[in-house]
Scaffold this motif. Structure first.
Motif, PDB file in Angstrom:
ATOM      1  N   GLU A 149     -15.876  42.271  13.010  1.00 54.12           N
ATOM      2  CA  GLU A 149     -15.637  43.624  13.531  1.00 54.12           C
ATOM      3  C   GLU A 149     -16.494  44.668  12.821  1.00 54.12           C
ATOM      4  O   GLU A 149     -16.957  45.635  13.452  1.00 54.12           O
ATOM      5  CB  GLU A 149     -14.151  43.972  13.380  1.00 54.12           C
ATOM      6  N   ARG A 157     -12.552  40.478  20.824  1.00 50.72           N
ATOM      7  CA  ARG A 157     -11.197  40.989  21.032  1.00 50.72           C
ATOM      8  C   ARG A 157     -10.611  40.350  22.293  1.00 50.72           C
ATOM      9  O   ARG A 157     -11.313  40.136  23.270  1.00 50.72           O
ATOM     10  CB  ARG A 157     -11.202  42.511  21.221  1.00 50.72           C
ATOM     11  N   ASN A 161      -8.031  36.447  20.209  1.00 45.47           N
ATOM     12  CA  ASN A 161      -9.202  36.535  19.344  1.00 45.47           C
ATOM     13  C   ASN A 161      -9.275  37.921  18.721  1.00 45.47           C
ATOM     14  O   ASN A 161      -9.072  38.924  19.406  1.00 45.47           O
ATOM     15  CB  ASN A 161     -10.474  36.291  20.157  1.00 45.47           C
ATOM     16  N   ASP A 162      -9.579  37.971  17.434  1.00 48.22           N
ATOM     17  CA  ASP A 162      -9.612  39.257  16.744  1.00 48.22           C
ATOM     18  C   ASP A 162     -10.699  39.238  15.680  1.00 48.22           C
ATOM     19  O   ASP A 162     -10.558  38.611  14.630  1.00 48.22           O
ATOM     20  CB  ASP A 162      -8.250  39.547  16.109  1.00 48.22           C
ATOM     21  N   ARG A 164     -11.476  41.352  13.660  1.00 46.09           N
ATOM     22  CA  ARG A 164     -11.062  41.975  12.406  1.00 46.09           C
ATOM     23  C   ARG A 164     -10.550  40.954  11.407  1.00 46.09           C
ATOM     24  O   ARG A 164     -10.435  41.251  10.214  1.00 46.09           O
ATOM     25  CB  ARG A 164      -9.981  43.029  12.685  1.00 46.09           C
ATOM     26  N   LYS A 165     -10.239  39.748  11.885  1.00 44.91           N
ATOM     27  CA  LYS A 165      -9.685  38.706  11.031  1.00 44.91           C
ATOM     28  C   LYS A 165     -10.652  37.549  10.796  1.00 44.91           C
ATOM     29  O   LYS A 165     -10.302  36.586  10.115  1.00 44.91           O
ATOM     30  CB  LYS A 165      -8.389  38.184  11.651  1.00 44.91           C
TER      31      LYS A 165
END
Length: 409
Positions: A149, A157, A161-162, A164-165
């Motif tokens: 991110e 995103r 799904n992210d 940021r992680k």
């Protein structure tokens, strides 16, 4: 990266293309291939040790002739027991360089495989990209624990799904959990079109992957996914302001003089000189292999689009452990397989032979080409080999080639 599947039904074509694409650019050693054409002879290039001599010089000459013969025999077996029309290998060590080929580079003309032939290197591209990312980390232009991110906001995103992680470290080690875009049937259908179709962009490939739920939470397990390295290519561009291909040429190809290595983008043809690439014969094992030389490699991107030569790949994998590209600490990170339970580091994986030798390298599969390069930990002995089909060679033949080069006394 197979574009057209041999099955007759549309559903069969799509499913076969998806399965083949999912296997493309993969990392598994040794592989297993099916029956292939009989060997049609071997060509060779002698390294150091030719001529006559006495004492230690004569011993070195005898050893050189022995290893030359062993390489030729192993390459003949690689071609004969595989599903490729031809095979070739190049070995480098303190005694010089040896090259051997067997079978044909072009079934129509009868041309043999040449030492300086260009071919698609597939997932060996990942080692180049990992090297650039680790250089940027050493320069503190990015951190391996940076999140996706931070560099590519909003791209990863949705559907669980992210970005940021997910860290860059997890992309490098295939522990992100991201779905492999190569297993998506929509991508397979796109790749089944002629090479004149509009190329897929890296962001399109990532969006395809993110449309699927992740395989696991970031860092929880290991699974090889081409999506990881397509994202790393985008990170390189965001950090440097230059496409990953240009940055790799500036940092790796240029300094090492790898003039036979290139990134084709959407160009479907190979630079000269080159032979042809063939789809493996399936089913009964009879018939004529289908020519799949021309393709659109844009869907492989930073995960596998590079074109190279055996000499260039051997030079790169020999130079990597010697410190000219990465400092010792970065090389140790590259070989750290803790996150993958011993299977994969960062753009490198270990190859453990029965004689106790552990090598480091990578392989690559893409339409019409299978290649692998391995080197000793100090980079002083390197073996690069290839077949002109994407099918992995027979496991026993591949093991015999590796043992012939690295298990000799």
């Amino acid at each position: 990266m197979p574009i057209r599947a041999p099955e007759r039904t549309r559903r069969g074509r799509t499913r076969a293309a998806a399965l083949a694409l999912a296997a493309v650019l993969s990392a598994a050693v040794p592989g297993c291939g099916g029956p292939g054409p009989a060997d049609r002879g071997a060509a060779r290039t002698l390294g150091a040790g030719a001529g006559t001599g006495t004492g230690a010089a004569a011993t070195r000459q005898a050893d050189g002739r022995h290893t030359e013969a062993a390489l030729r025999a192993a390459v003949r077996r690689l071609a004969a027991e595989g599903s490729a029309p031809g095979a070739a290998a190049l070995a480098r060590d303190g005694d010089g360089t040896r090259f051997a080929s067997a079978g044909l580079a072009d079934l129509r003309t009868g041309r043999r495989i040449l030492r300086n032939d260009r071919f698609r290197a597939g997932s060996i591209t990942k080692t180049l990209i990992a090297t650039v990312v680790l250089q940027l980390a050493d320069e503190r232009r990015l951190g391996l624990d940076d999140t996706v991110e931070e560099h590519l906001p909003g791209l990863v995103r949705g559907r669980g799904n992210d970005g940021r992680k997910i860290t860059l470290r997890q992309l490098l080690t295939h522990t992100s959990g991201l779905f492999d875009f190569a297993a998506d049937q929509r991508v397979a259908r796109r790749l089944s079109r002629p090479p004149t179709a509009a190329p897929l962009t890296p962001r399109q490939l990532v969006r395809t992957a993110v449309a699927h739920r992740p395989r696991f939470a970031p860092g929880a397990a290991w699974h090889y996914s081409n999506t990881n390295y397509v994202l790393l290519g985008l990170v390189v561009q965001r950090v440097t302001g230059r496409p990953y291909a240009a940055e790799t040429e500036r940092r790796v190809l240029g300094p090492l003089g790898l003039r036979g290595t290139s990134f084709p983008g959407a160009r479907g043809t190979l630079p000269t000189p080159h032979g042809r690439g063939y789809a493996p014969i399936t089913g009964t094992g009879t018939g004529t292999p289908r020519d799949v030389t021309v393709l659109d490699p844009s869907a492989a991107g930073a995960a596998g689009e590079a074109i190279s030569t055996l000499d260039d790949l051997a030079r790169f994998f020999g130079a990597l452990p010697r410190g000219g590209l990465l400092p010792p600490a970065a090389l140790r990170r590259m070989r750290d397989t803790t996150a993958s339970d011993g299977r994969y580091g960062m753009g490198l994986f270990p190859v453990r032979l029965s004689c106790g030798v552990t090598l480091w390298g990578h392989n690559g599969q893409i339409n019409g080409s299978y290649a692998q390069v391995v080197a000793t930990p100090d980079g002083r002995r390197v073996l690069a080999y290839r077949l002109n089909t994407e099918a992995r060679p027979a496991a026993a033949a591949e093991r015999a080639l590796l043992k012939a080069e690295f298990c000799r006394t």
